[in-house]
Write a protein that holds these residues in place. Structure first.
Motif, short mmCIF file in Angstrom:
data_model
loop_
_atom_site.label_atom_id
_atom_site.label_comp_id
_atom_site.label_asym_id
_atom_site.label_seq_id
_atom_site.Cartn_x
_atom_site.Cartn_y
_atom_site.Cartn_z
N ILE A 134 0.86 -1.18 0.00
CA ILE A 134 0.00 0.00 0.00
C ILE A 134 0.90 1.23 0.00
N LEU A 135 0.63 2.15 -0.92
CA LEU A 135 1.39 3.40 -0.92
C LEU A 135 0.47 4.56 -1.26
N ARG A 136 0.92 5.77 -0.93
CA ARG A 136 0.13 6.97 -1.16
C ARG A 136 0.72 7.77 -2.31
N LEU A 137 -0.12 8.19 -3.25
CA LEU A 137 0.31 9.09 -4.30
C LEU A 137 0.28 10.53 -3.76
N PRO A 138 1.39 11.23 -3.77
CA PRO A 138 1.46 12.52 -3.06
C PRO A 138 0.59 13.63 -3.66
N GLU A 139 0.40 13.65 -4.97
CA GLU A 139 -0.32 14.76 -5.59
C GLU A 139 -1.84 14.58 -5.50
N THR A 140 -2.34 13.44 -5.90
CA THR A 140 -3.79 13.21 -5.88
C THR A 140 -4.28 12.67 -4.55
N GLY A 141 -3.38 12.12 -3.74
CA GLY A 141 -3.77 11.56 -2.46
C GLY A 141 -4.39 10.18 -2.55
N ALA A 142 -4.50 9.63 -3.75
CA ALA A 142 -5.06 8.28 -3.92
C ALA A 142 -4.10 7.24 -3.34
N ALA A 143 -4.66 6.10 -2.96
CA ALA A 143 -3.86 4.98 -2.48
C ALA A 143 -3.66 3.99 -3.62
N VAL A 144 -2.51 3.37 -3.63
CA VAL A 144 -2.20 2.31 -4.59
C VAL A 144 -2.04 1.02 -3.82
N PHE A 145 -2.71 -0.02 -4.28
CA PHE A 145 -2.57 -1.36 -3.73
C PHE A 145 -1.96 -2.22 -4.82
N SER A 146 -0.75 -2.70 -4.59
CA SER A 146 -0.07 -3.51 -5.61
C SER A 146 0.02 -4.95 -5.15
N ILE A 147 0.02 -5.87 -6.11
CA ILE A 147 0.04 -7.30 -5.83
C ILE A 147 1.07 -7.96 -6.74
N HIS A 148 2.10 -8.53 -6.14
CA HIS A 148 3.08 -9.31 -6.90
C HIS A 148 2.83 -10.77 -6.57
N THR A 149 2.50 -11.56 -7.57
CA THR A 149 2.09 -12.94 -7.36
C THR A 149 3.25 -13.90 -7.59
N TYR A 150 3.45 -14.77 -6.61
CA TYR A 150 4.44 -15.84 -6.70
C TYR A 150 3.72 -17.18 -6.70
N MET A 151 4.14 -18.09 -7.57
CA MET A 151 3.58 -19.43 -7.62
C MET A 151 4.72 -20.42 -7.51
N LEU A 152 4.66 -21.25 -6.48
CA LEU A 152 5.70 -22.24 -6.23
C LEU A 152 5.10 -23.64 -6.28
N SER A 153 5.92 -24.62 -6.55
CA SER A 153 5.45 -25.99 -6.45
C SER A 153 5.06 -26.28 -5.01
N GLY A 154 4.16 -27.21 -4.81
CA GLY A 154 3.73 -27.56 -3.47
C GLY A 154 4.88 -28.06 -2.61
N ASP A 155 5.75 -28.85 -3.20
CA ASP A 155 6.89 -29.38 -2.44
C ASP A 155 7.79 -28.25 -1.94
N LEU A 156 8.07 -27.28 -2.82
CA LEU A 156 8.90 -26.15 -2.40
C LEU A 156 8.16 -25.32 -1.36
N GLY A 157 6.88 -25.13 -1.56
CA GLY A 157 6.10 -24.36 -0.61
C GLY A 157 6.10 -25.00 0.78
N ARG A 158 5.97 -26.32 0.84
CA ARG A 158 5.97 -27.00 2.13
C ARG A 158 7.36 -26.89 2.79
N GLU A 159 8.40 -26.94 1.96
CA GLU A 159 9.74 -26.78 2.49
C GLU A 159 9.93 -25.38 3.08
N LEU A 160 9.41 -24.36 2.39
CA LEU A 160 9.61 -22.98 2.83
C LEU A 160 8.72 -22.59 4.00
N THR A 161 7.67 -23.38 4.27
CA THR A 161 6.79 -23.09 5.40
C THR A 161 6.98 -24.05 6.55
N ALA A 162 7.95 -24.93 6.43
CA ALA A 162 8.19 -25.91 7.48
C ALA A 162 8.71 -25.23 8.75
N ASP A 163 8.29 -25.73 9.90
CA ASP A 163 8.76 -25.18 11.17
C ASP A 163 10.23 -25.53 11.41
#
Length: 251
Positions: free
Chosen positions: A222-251
């Motif tokens: 979330i960021l603020r545009l200084p001139e108009t005062g509008a807010a910007v909501f940006s989304i960067h999407t990552y898609m990983l294999s399930g195996d990698l995802g489970r490895e990266l979320t493991a305790d």
């Protein structure tokens, strides 16, 4: 369907915070070209050309914020040595040239960066979604959310109750220009499809962590545009294999 997967993330999934999970973000780290840049940008270009009405929408009041957002993104890209920004075109890191069409800022933005970009403007007590280029929706549709305030945008997300809604609205009210905020989520899916629109109340079968074929994670800022005062909501999407995802979320 061609799978477009990342092999790494720029953040640690094990550090997820309770909702809304917001933390400060350095503007230099707002836009990010990752290891799936080539595939994602090709897909974004195709979606904008073939499904424009599904991935681009704007209300008239968003015209000035969109021009300010395009100028801000171009400033950010000028500081990135992997991009070459000219007077009327931009050379992307993958060698593709994008014409700068000021009359079509959302289509231009959608072909410059991997992030989906949404404009939200304060109307009354809430921020309302007034424009977006949304190539990679995760179980929602732009058509149903355009023109709606934050709480209605998140229908029917059970965890987004009135309490969370008020806290998120305060974040949008309080974010300052040059001092963006960010969070990430963790979503388990049985498909790697990035363009995954779903109408409100069209239920998606729950996929648990252990059974999921893919992990989808969004870096949301979330960021603020200084001139108009509008807010910007940006989304960067990552898609990983399930195996990698489970490895990266493991305790």
């Amino acid at each position: 369907m061609t799978q477009i997967l990342q092999q790494k993330l720029p953040y640690d999934l094990r550090t997820q915070r309770p909702l809304p999970g917001i933390q400060p973000l350095d503007m230099a780290n707002w836009l990010h070209a990752d290891d799936a840049f080539l595939g994602q940008m090709a897909y974004r270009t195709a979606l904008i050309a073939e499904k424009r009405d599904a991935v681009i929408g704007a209300l008239p009041e968003a015209e000035a914020p969109l021009q300010e957002l395009l100028a801000l993104v171009l400033d950010q890209l000028r500081a990135n040595p992997d991009y070459k920004v000219g007077e009327d075109r931009v050379l992307r890191p993958d060698g593709v040239t994008v014409a700068l069409d000021l009359g079509d800022p959302l289509a231009t933005l959608g072909q410059l960066v991997q992030e989906d970009l949404c404009i939200l403007q304060k109307q009354g007590d809430e921020h309302v979604l007034t424009a977006a280029v949304l190539c990679f929706p995760s179980s929602w549709t732009l058509a149903q959310k355009l023109g709606k305030p934050l709480l209605a945008i998140h229908v029917p997300v059970d965890s987004y109750d009135d309490n969370i809604g008020k806290r998120v609205q305060r974040l949008f009210d309080g974010v300052r220009a040059g001092r963006p905020l960010w969070r990430f989520n963790i979503l388990w899916y049985d498909t790697s499809e990035l363009h995954f629109p779903r109408p409100e109340y069209d239920t998606r079968a729950y996929v648990g962590r252990e059974d999921a074929a893919f992990l989808r994670s969004e870096k949301q800022a979330i960021l603020r545009l200084p001139e108009t005062g509008a807010a910007v909501f940006s989304i960067h999407t990552y898609m990983l294999s399930g195996d990698l995802g489970r490895e990266l979320t493991a305790d």
